[in-house]
Motif scaffolding. Sequence first.
Motif, mmCIF file in Angstrom:
data_model
loop_
_atom_site.group_PDB
_atom_site.id
_atom_site.type_symbol
_atom_site.label_atom_id
_atom_site.label_comp_id
_atom_site.label_asym_id
_atom_site.label_seq_id
_atom_site.Cartn_x
_atom_site.Cartn_y
_atom_site.Cartn_z
ATOM 1 N N MET A 1 6.750 6.719 13.569
ATOM 2 C CA MET A 1 5.480 6.117 12.651
ATOM 3 C C MET A 1 4.948 7.160 12.018
ATOM 4 S SD MET A 1 4.251 2.544 13.980
ATOM 5 C CE MET A 1 5.400 2.446 15.220
ATOM 6 N N LYS A 2 4.673 7.112 10.616
ATOM 7 C CA LYS A 2 3.640 8.164 10.071
ATOM 8 C C LYS A 2 3.026 7.449 9.010
ATOM 9 C CE LYS A 2 7.609 10.199 7.368
ATOM 10 N NZ LYS A 2 8.411 11.211 7.159
ATOM 11 N N ILE A 3 2.062 8.144 8.323
ATOM 12 C CA ILE A 3 1.321 7.841 7.399
ATOM 13 C C ILE A 3 1.308 8.584 6.265
ATOM 14 C CG2 ILE A 3 -1.082 7.293 6.619
ATOM 15 C CD1 ILE A 3 -1.786 6.815 9.681
ATOM 16 N N VAL A 4 1.536 8.229 4.904
ATOM 17 C CA VAL A 4 1.911 9.064 4.014
ATOM 18 C C VAL A 4 1.408 8.591 2.729
ATOM 19 C CG1 VAL A 4 4.263 10.211 4.898
ATOM 20 C CG2 VAL A 4 4.296 7.980 3.574
ATOM 21 N N LYS A 5 1.035 9.279 1.682
ATOM 22 C CA LYS A 5 0.502 8.819 0.478
ATOM 23 C C LYS A 5 1.511 7.753 -0.100
ATOM 24 C CE LYS A 5 -2.257 10.316 -3.409
ATOM 25 N NZ LYS A 5 -2.483 9.090 -3.733
ATOM 26 N N ALA A 6 0.882 6.698 -0.763
ATOM 27 C CA ALA A 6 1.661 5.668 -1.516
ATOM 28 C C ALA A 6 1.878 5.976 -2.880
ATOM 29 C CB ALA A 6 1.017 4.217 -1.343
ATOM 30 N N THR A 7 3.012 5.711 -3.586
ATOM 31 C CA THR A 7 3.203 5.909 -4.859
ATOM 32 C C THR A 7 3.379 4.529 -5.838
ATOM 33 O OG1 THR A 7 5.569 6.036 -4.840
ATOM 34 C CG2 THR A 7 4.720 7.990 -4.038
ATOM 35 N N GLU A 8 3.427 4.896 -6.928
ATOM 36 C CA GLU A 8 3.584 3.783 -7.940
ATOM 37 C C GLU A 8 4.764 2.953 -7.613
ATOM 38 O OE1 GLU A 8 2.478 4.149 -11.637
ATOM 39 O OE2 GLU A 8 0.836 5.246 -11.565
ATOM 40 N N SER A 9 5.893 3.452 -7.038
ATOM 41 C CA SER A 9 6.867 2.875 -6.646
ATOM 42 C C SER A 9 6.988 1.818 -5.409
ATOM 43 C CB SER A 9 8.078 3.692 -6.525
ATOM 44 O OG SER A 9 8.067 4.598 -5.193
ATOM 45 N N ASP A 10 5.676 2.067 -4.538
ATOM 46 C CA ASP A 10 5.335 1.169 -3.376
ATOM 47 C C ASP A 10 4.598 -0.079 -3.846
ATOM 48 O OD1 ASP A 10 6.618 3.039 -1.815
ATOM 49 O OD2 ASP A 10 4.861 4.339 -1.934
ATOM 50 N N ILE A 11 4.175 -0.222 -5.008
ATOM 51 C CA ILE A 11 2.932 -1.157 -5.614
ATOM 52 C C ILE A 11 3.490 -2.574 -4.912
ATOM 53 C CG2 ILE A 11 1.889 -2.268 -7.476
ATOM 54 C CD1 ILE A 11 1.297 0.528 -8.665
ATOM 55 N N LEU A 12 4.787 -2.901 -5.413
ATOM 56 C CA LEU A 12 5.149 -4.281 -5.109
ATOM 57 C C LEU A 12 5.114 -4.531 -3.755
ATOM 58 C CD1 LEU A 12 6.050 -7.089 -6.282
ATOM 59 C CD2 LEU A 12 8.310 -5.996 -6.443
ATOM 60 N N GLU A 13 5.796 -3.512 -3.034
ATOM 61 C CA GLU A 13 5.933 -3.969 -1.579
ATOM 62 C C GLU A 13 4.405 -3.750 -0.924
ATOM 63 O OE1 GLU A 13 8.426 -2.097 2.307
ATOM 64 O OE2 GLU A 13 8.778 -1.108 0.173
ATOM 65 N N LEU A 14 3.703 -3.034 -1.121
ATOM 66 C CA LEU A 14 2.245 -3.029 -0.871
ATOM 67 C C LEU A 14 1.640 -4.348 -1.249
ATOM 68 C CD1 LEU A 14 1.304 0.418 -1.249
ATOM 69 C CD2 LEU A 14 1.302 -0.435 0.996
ATOM 70 N N TYR A 15 1.637 -4.818 -2.137
ATOM 71 C CA TYR A 15 1.176 -6.106 -2.543
ATOM 72 C C TYR A 15 1.538 -7.288 -1.731
ATOM 73 C CZ TYR A 15 -0.529 -9.999 -5.346
ATOM 74 O OH TYR A 15 -1.107 -11.076 -5.952
ATOM 75 N N ARG A 16 2.804 -7.224 -1.549
ATOM 76 C CA ARG A 16 3.564 -8.404 -0.905
ATOM 77 C C ARG A 16 3.021 -8.200 0.550
ATOM 78 N NH1 ARG A 16 9.339 -7.588 -3.191
ATOM 79 N NH2 ARG A 16 9.235 -9.264 -4.821
ATOM 80 N N LEU A 17 2.864 -7.070 1.145
ATOM 81 C CA LEU A 17 2.276 -6.762 2.571
ATOM 82 C C LEU A 17 0.855 -7.131 2.775
ATOM 83 C CD1 LEU A 17 2.376 -5.658 5.439
ATOM 84 C CD2 LEU A 17 1.717 -3.638 4.559
ATOM 85 N N GLN A 18 0.145 -7.060 1.804
ATOM 86 C CA GLN A 18 -1.455 -7.427 1.518
ATOM 87 C C GLN A 18 -1.538 -8.902 1.818
ATOM 88 O OE1 GLN A 18 -4.025 -5.564 -1.287
ATOM 89 N NE2 GLN A 18 -4.248 -7.570 -2.234
ATOM 90 N N LEU A 19 -0.492 -9.730 0.829
ATOM 91 C CA LEU A 19 -0.745 -11.107 1.031
ATOM 92 C C LEU A 19 -0.214 -11.553 2.493
ATOM 93 C CD1 LEU A 19 1.024 -12.266 -2.369
ATOM 94 C CD2 LEU A 19 -1.474 -12.081 -1.907
ATOM 95 N N LEU A 20 0.819 -11.150 2.860
ATOM 96 C CA LEU A 20 1.235 -11.436 4.252
ATOM 97 C C LEU A 20 0.156 -11.009 5.403
ATOM 98 C CD1 LEU A 20 3.343 -12.334 6.069
ATOM 99 C CD2 LEU A 20 4.390 -10.171 6.022
ATOM 100 N N SER A 21 -0.356 -9.860 5.331
ATOM 101 C CA SER A 21 -1.550 -9.513 6.221
ATOM 102 C C SER A 21 -2.688 -10.161 6.276
ATOM 103 C CB SER A 21 -1.867 -8.101 6.003
ATOM 104 O OG SER A 21 -0.568 -7.230 5.915
ATOM 105 N N PHE A 22 -2.857 -10.526 4.948
ATOM 106 C CA PHE A 22 -4.495 -11.237 4.882
ATOM 107 C C PHE A 22 -4.190 -12.755 5.070
ATOM 108 C CE2 PHE A 22 -5.563 -7.142 3.503
ATOM 109 C CZ PHE A 22 -6.987 -6.974 4.076
ATOM 110 N N GLU A 23 -3.200 -13.341 5.202
ATOM 111 C CA GLU A 23 -2.788 -14.596 5.676
ATOM 112 C C GLU A 23 -3.659 -15.045 6.920
ATOM 113 O OE1 GLU A 23 -2.243 -18.120 4.528
ATOM 114 O OE2 GLU A 23 -1.352 -16.562 3.071
ATOM 115 N N SER A 24 -3.613 -14.033 7.835
ATOM 116 C CA SER A 24 -4.050 -14.576 9.365
ATOM 117 C C SER A 24 -5.714 -14.612 9.089
ATOM 118 C CB SER A 24 -3.814 -13.468 10.229
ATOM 119 O OG SER A 24 -4.012 -12.350 9.901
ATOM 120 N N GLU A 25 -6.209 -13.556 8.266
ATOM 121 C CA GLU A 25 -7.622 -13.767 8.215
ATOM 122 C C GLU A 25 -8.176 -15.085 7.458
ATOM 123 O OE1 GLU A 25 -11.526 -11.428 6.291
ATOM 124 O OE2 GLU A 25 -9.579 -10.423 6.155
ATOM 125 N N ALA A 26 -7.469 -15.328 6.665
ATOM 126 C CA ALA A 26 -7.545 -17.001 5.968
ATOM 127 C C ALA A 26 -7.637 -17.996 6.771
ATOM 128 C CB ALA A 26 -6.658 -17.269 4.809
#
Length: 149
Positions: A1-26
């Motif tokens: 596993m590694k942490i790298v800078k996200a690029t504009e090509s990652d926006i949609l995948e990051l947005y989908r992850l955000q919705l999935l990830s914050f569902e548990s908080e809701a």
Amino acid sequence: MKIVKATESDILELYRLQLLSFESEAEMIGSRKVPALMESEVDFKAAFNQWLTYKMIDDAGQIIGGIRYKYDDGYVDVGRLMVHPEYRQQGLAQKLLAFVDEHCSSKRRVLYTCTKSWINIKLYTKMGYKPIKEEQDGTGLSFVYMEKR
């Protein structure tokens, strides 16, 4: 596993992850009015370049986590800490927060979460964050702001 800078090509995948990830908080707080869930894809895309956004990828290159931060007036604003639900309980959120700490150690770091998000508050406290204020927003939810110096 590694942490790298996200690029504009990652926006949609990051947005989908955000919705999935914050569902548990809701679910935890009993409200879908979590800021991360209320953000539209258009707003997410528009805000992307205002932040330094990092993704955590697995060995196959899949995005399994993320975090973002930006330098504000005298402090670092930390936001959108997220880990894919299938990868939780492995210390990945701690690694993402530690990553920001390494890059911003000389600056005061501030983040916020819902006052009912006890799992998040426990993690942030463990990572050295201390509550500094509480605010209620227009949705009726209360948020605790925490800082680390």
